[in-house]
Design a protein around this motif. Structure first.
Motif, mmCIF file in Angstrom:
data_model
loop_
_atom_site.group_PDB
_atom_site.id
_atom_site.type_symbol
_atom_site.label_atom_id
_atom_site.label_comp_id
_atom_site.label_asym_id
_atom_site.label_seq_id
_atom_site.Cartn_x
_atom_site.Cartn_y
_atom_site.Cartn_z
ATOM 1 N N ASN A 104 50.661 34.292 41.462
ATOM 2 C CA ASN A 104 50.011 33.017 41.150
ATOM 3 C C ASN A 104 48.518 33.015 41.470
ATOM 4 O O ASN A 104 47.819 32.048 41.192
ATOM 5 C CB ASN A 104 50.712 31.865 41.876
ATOM 6 C CG ASN A 104 50.618 32.016 43.394
ATOM 7 O OD1 ASN A 104 50.149 33.032 43.897
ATOM 8 N ND2 ASN A 104 51.066 30.998 44.115
ATOM 9 N N VAL A 105 48.014 34.113 42.058
ATOM 10 C CA VAL A 105 46.575 34.244 42.289
ATOM 11 C C VAL A 105 45.899 34.586 40.962
ATOM 12 O O VAL A 105 46.287 35.535 40.276
ATOM 13 C CB VAL A 105 46.280 35.338 43.328
ATOM 14 C CG1 VAL A 105 44.780 35.573 43.444
ATOM 15 C CG2 VAL A 105 46.867 34.959 44.681
ATOM 16 N N ASN A 106 44.893 33.815 40.603
ATOM 17 C CA ASN A 106 44.166 34.045 39.356
ATOM 18 C C ASN A 106 43.054 35.061 39.617
ATOM 19 O O ASN A 106 41.970 34.717 40.080
ATOM 20 C CB ASN A 106 43.580 32.739 38.833
ATOM 21 C CG ASN A 106 42.979 32.899 37.446
ATOM 22 O OD1 ASN A 106 42.824 34.010 36.941
ATOM 23 N ND2 ASN A 106 42.637 31.780 36.825
ATOM 24 N N VAL A 107 43.324 36.329 39.322
ATOM 25 C CA VAL A 107 42.363 37.382 39.614
ATOM 26 C C VAL A 107 41.114 37.260 38.740
ATOM 27 O O VAL A 107 40.052 37.755 39.102
ATOM 28 C CB VAL A 107 43.014 38.773 39.458
ATOM 29 C CG1 VAL A 107 42.028 39.890 39.779
ATOM 30 C CG2 VAL A 107 44.227 38.897 40.372
ATOM 31 N N THR A 108 41.216 36.560 37.618
ATOM 32 C CA THR A 108 40.031 36.434 36.756
ATOM 33 C C THR A 108 38.924 35.621 37.421
ATOM 34 O O THR A 108 37.758 35.723 37.024
ATOM 35 C CB THR A 108 40.371 35.772 35.409
ATOM 36 O OG1 THR A 108 40.643 34.380 35.598
ATOM 37 C CG2 THR A 108 41.549 36.453 34.754
ATOM 38 N N THR A 109 39.260 34.808 38.434
ATOM 39 C CA THR A 109 38.237 34.020 39.132
ATOM 40 C C THR A 109 38.042 34.493 40.567
ATOM 41 O O THR A 109 37.354 33.828 41.346
ATOM 42 C CB THR A 109 38.618 32.529 39.132
ATOM 43 O OG1 THR A 109 39.894 32.357 39.776
ATOM 44 C CG2 THR A 109 38.691 31.990 37.717
#
Length: 667
Positions: A104-109
C-alpha cells in the motif's frame, strides 16, 4: 469517478488514494474545507485510464516475478500525457494488498536515489550555458579533490562527444561536465524541469544520482523534454510552492462538481511554462533516442529500442537498491522503478535489466495502433560534420567523421587539430630534424593526443608521434651535438653526457655545469683539445637537487665559439605510493573485474606506476589517478598479491606495500 471509502475494493488504488489527497488540496485552494468532502455528493472526474493502469501493473508484476531470484519484490510505474500533464496511470506497487512488500506504499511519490536518470539535467544545463552535443569530454582516469569516479563498465573511453557520453551513460564525463557547469546550475535546472527534491548540499556524485527524487517528479521532468521544452499542467498549490520549486503540477483531476451539479473546478486547458528552448529540448531528445549512439554500452537491441522513435534513460544505484527507466514518445511519457519498498538491495539488477523491460513492453502495448510520430525538429538547428576525436570541423586527415546537430551559431568553426601530418626521418624513425636528408623524409598522419590521454592511447593502440631527432640540438657551425641528456629532462646519480664534438678548425672544448637556469658560476666537468664522439663527461649528481644547466663550448680558430646550453633537473627524492581500495575478496559470481588504483606522488614528476600480480607485470599507468583493471578468471581462484612501483622521471623508484586479495566463486 466517484471516491469510495479507502477500505472498499479499489481500481487503480494508488492513483485513487493520491487523487483523493490532491482533491483535498484542490478544494482547500478553492476555499472549501474538509466538510465538503465529508458531506459527500461530489463527483470527481479523474485522468486515470483504468485499462492502461491495469496493463502497467500486470507488466510490472510479470517482470518482478521473473526477477524474484534476484531478490526483487516490487515495481512502480507512472504514465503521463506530455501535452497536458495528465496522469494516465500510477502503479505504486505491483500488489496494493500485499503487506509483505509494503504494497500500500505508493513508491511513485516516495523519495529514492535515481541513479543516472538525473544525468539529462546536467547535460541540459550544459546546453543552456552554450555547450553542444559535439563537444569533447575526456573519459580518462580522473581525480577531482580526492573523488575518483569510475564507469559502470570499468573502462575508459578516451575522447567522447557529449552525445556519446550521455547516450552510453558514462560516469566520468558526467562528473567532469558537472564540475564545469557547476552544481548550483544543475540543481536549478532540475528544479525548473519539475524536481522538488535535490535541494540539499551535494558533491559531484549528484549527477550520478547522489540525491533523492520521486518517480512522479522524475517522469514529469522528462515530460518537459517530450513537450519540446515546455512544462504543462495545473497550477501548484501555494502551500506546496513554499516547499517546492515548480509552478505547475501533473494533473490527476479533470473536473469536480457538487451534488447539485455545480462545477467546483474544471481542468479544461493546461497551463504552460517554458523551461528549455525547443532547440535545447530537441538536442537532449535526439541523444536519448539515438540507438546507434548508445550501442557501445547497450547493444543494438536493448529494451530501450522500440518500433518507433522513442527517447529513454536508465539508472542504477551503486548498491542495487533502486533501478529506473524513464522515457517518452511525443504521445506518452513513462517512468518505471524496480526494487524493494523497504530499501533492501537487489541482487545485481541494473536499470536496463530490471526497469527497462517494463518500460519497453508497456510503451509498446500502450501505443499499439497509434501511428509512430517523429520528434519534431524545430528551426534554428544546423547539421555539421565533425571529427569524432576532437569535435571540431572534419578535415581530409580525419578518418572518423560524424554528423552532429548544433543550435545555429554554436557549431565549431575551427578545423580538427588532433590528426596532424608530421615529417619523419626514415633513417632514425624520429621526427625529422635539420640534418635529415630531404630524400629520407616522409609524411605520416598521427592522432596527436594530450598527455592526459597517454594511458588510453596506449590501451587503444593509437601510436603517438616519436621524439625529435638529436640533430635538433645542433648549434653554431654544427660542431656540438648532444644525444643525452635531452633538454628539460630529469636526471639522478652519475649522469653520462653523450654527444659529438667535431668540426673544422677545432681547437679545444669543455663541458661545464652551473646551478639554476642562468648560472653565475660554472664548474668544469671535462675538457680537451681534440674532436670527440661518445661519452663527453660524467656528472655526479648524487649530492645535488634542483635545476642545473649544462654548457658545452667548442672553440675554433678565428675566435669563433659554438655553445650549447641545456637545462636539466636533478631529482634525488624518491616518490611515495600506496595501493588504495583493494578489496579483501573478489567473487567471480558477482564481480567481473576490479580497478587497481595507486596513489602516487613525487616532489617533481611521476613517470609511471607499474602494477604486478604475484610478481609478474600486470600493466602500467602514466596519468593520475594511476589505475588499471584486473579481470580474474576461474584459473586464478585463490590468494594473490598485488604490488605497485612508482617511478619518477629521474628514475627513482618506490614500491607500495603489497595487498592481498582472495579470488572466490560463490553464490
Amino acid at each position: 469517478y466517484q471516491l469510495e471509502p479507502p477500505d472498499a475494493p479499489l481500481n487503480a488504488p494508488h492513483f485513487t488514494v493520491y487523487a483523493q489527497q490532491e482533491l483535498a488540496a484542490l478544494l482547500e485552494r478553492l476555499g472549501y474545507g474538509p466538510e465538503t468532502i465529508a458531506r459527500g455528493g461530489l463527483r470527481v472526474y479523474t485522468t486515470v485510464d483504468l485499462a492502461l493502469d491495469e496493463r502497467a501493473r500486470q507488466i510490472a508484476a510479470d517482470q518482478v516475478a521473473t526477477l524474484a531470484a534476484n531478490q526483487v519484490s516490487n515495481a512502480a510505474v507512472v504514465v503521463l500525457k506530455p501535452i497536458t500533464g495528465e496522469i494516465l496511470a500510477m502503479v505504486g506497487s505491483v500488489d496494493y494488498d500485499n503487506e509483505a512488500i509494503d504494497g500500500n506504499v505508493n513508491v511513485t511519490t516516495a523519495m529514492r536515489q535515481p541513479g543516472s536518470t538525473v544525468k539529462p539535467f546536467t547535460y541540459s544545463a550544459a546546453l543552456e550555458l552554450g555547450m553542444t552535443p559535439g563537444d569533447i569530454i575526456w573519459d580518462t582516469p580522473t581525480n577531482i579533490s580526492g573523488y575518483q569516479p569510475v564507469n559502470y563498465d570499468g573502462r575508459f573511453h578516451g575522447p567522447v562527444r557529449m552525445r556519446t557520453a550521455l547516450a552510453n551513460s558514462y560516469n566520468i564525463p558526467a562528473v567532469k561536465l558537472l564540475e564545469m557547469v557547476g552544481i548550483p546550475n544543475v540543481q536549478a535546472m532540475a528544479h525548473r524541469m519539475g524536481i522538488n527534491g535535490l535541494n540539499g548540499q551535494y558533491g559531484l556524485a549528484l549527477t550520478l544520482g547522489g540525491g533523492e527524487v520521486t518517480l512522479l517528479d522524475l517522469t514529469y521532468a522528462y515530460s518537459v523534454l517530450a513537450a519540446q521544452g515546455r512544462m504543462l499542467g495545473a497550477p501548484t498549490p501555494d502551500l506546496r510552492r513554499r516547499i517546492g520549486y515548480r509552478e505547475l503540477d501533473p494533473v490527476p483531476i479533470l473536473r469536480v462538481t457538487d451534488s447539485a451539479g455545480n462545477v467546483l473546478d474544471d481542468f479544461s486547458e493546461p497551463q504552460e511554462r517554458p523551461v528549455l528552448t525547443p532547440q535545447q529540448a530537441f538536442l537532449v531528445t535526439d541523444v536519448l533516442s539515438d540507438n546507434k549512439a548508445r550501442e557501445p554500452a547497450f547493444g543494438p537491441n536493448s529494451p530501450l529500442h522500440m518500433n518507433r522513435p522513442a527517447a529513454a534513460k536508465t539508472g542504477t544505484t551503486n548498491d542495487w537498491r533502486d533501478n529506473w527507466t524513464v522515457g517518452y514518445t511525443p504521445q506518452l511519457v513513462t517512468g518505471v522503478w524496480v526494487g524493494n519498498a523497504n530499501g533492501q538491495p537487489m541482487r545485481e539488477v541494473s536499470g536496463v535489466d530490471g526497469a527497462a523491460p517494463i518500460w519497453h513492453d508497456f510503451m509498446q502495448a500502450a501505443l499499439d495502433g497509434q501511428p509512430p510520430l517523429p520528434f519534431a525538429r524545430p528551426d534554428g538547428l544546423e547539421w555539421v560534420e565533425v571529427c569524432a576525436l576532437s569535435g571540431l570541423r572534419s578535415t581530409p586527415l580525419c578518418p572518423d567523421r560524424r554528423g552532429e546537430w548544433f543550435i545555429a551559431g554554436t557549431a565549431p568553426t575551427e578545423p580538427d587539430n588532433i590528426y596532424q601530418k608530421l615529417r619523419l626521418c626514415r633513417a632514425t624513425g624520429r621526427l625529422a630534424g635539420p640534418n635529415c636528408p630531404p630524400e629520407a623524409i616522409e609524411d605520416k598522419v598521427y592522432a596527436v593526443l594530450p598527455s592526459e590521454a597517454a594511458d588510453w592511447a596506449r590501451a587503444a593502440d593509437i601510436p603517438q608521434p616519436p621524439p625529435a631527432e638529436g640533430e635538433a640540438l645542433v648549434t653554431g657551425g654544427g660542431s656540438v651535438v648532444l644525444s643525452s641528456p635531452l633538454p628539460q629532462s630529469f636526471v639522478r646519480g652519475v649522469v653520462p653526457i653523450m654527444g659529438m664534438l667535431a668540426g673544422p678548425d677545432l681547437l679545444r672544448w669543455r663541458v661545464q655545469v652551473g646551478e639554476g637556469v642562468n648560472p653565475e658560476q660554472w664548474k668544469i666537468l671535462a675538457e680537451g683539445g681534440m674532436p670527440l664522439s661518445g661519452r663527453l663527461a660524467l656528472w655526479d649528481t648524487r649530492a645535488l637537487n634542483g635545476v642545473y644547466t649544462l654548457r658545452v663550448a667548442v672553440e675554433r680558430r678565428g675566435g669563433v665559439e659554438d655553445v650549447l646550453r641545456l637545462p636539466v633537473t636533478v631529482d634525488t627524492t624518491p616518490p611515495t605510493i600506496d595501493l588504495v581500495g583493494i578489496p579483501a575478496q573478489i567473487n567471480l559470481e558477482r564481480d567481473e573485474f576490479i580497478n587497481v588504483i595507486a596513489e602516487a606522488e613525487d616532489n617533481l614528476s611521476i613517470d609511471r606506476v607499474d602494477f604486478l600480480l604475484d610478481g609478474k607485470p600486470l600493466g602500467s599507468a602514466t596519468v593520475s589517478p594511476y589505475a588499471i583493471r584486473w579481470t580474474p578468471t576461474d584459473r586464478q581462484l585463490g590468494r594473490h598479491y598485488i604490488e605497485a612501483v612508482a617511478h619518477d622521471r629521474a628514475g627513482n623508484t618506490t614500491p607500495a606495500p603489497r595487498a592481498t586479495i582472495e579470488v572466490v566463486k560463490q553464490r
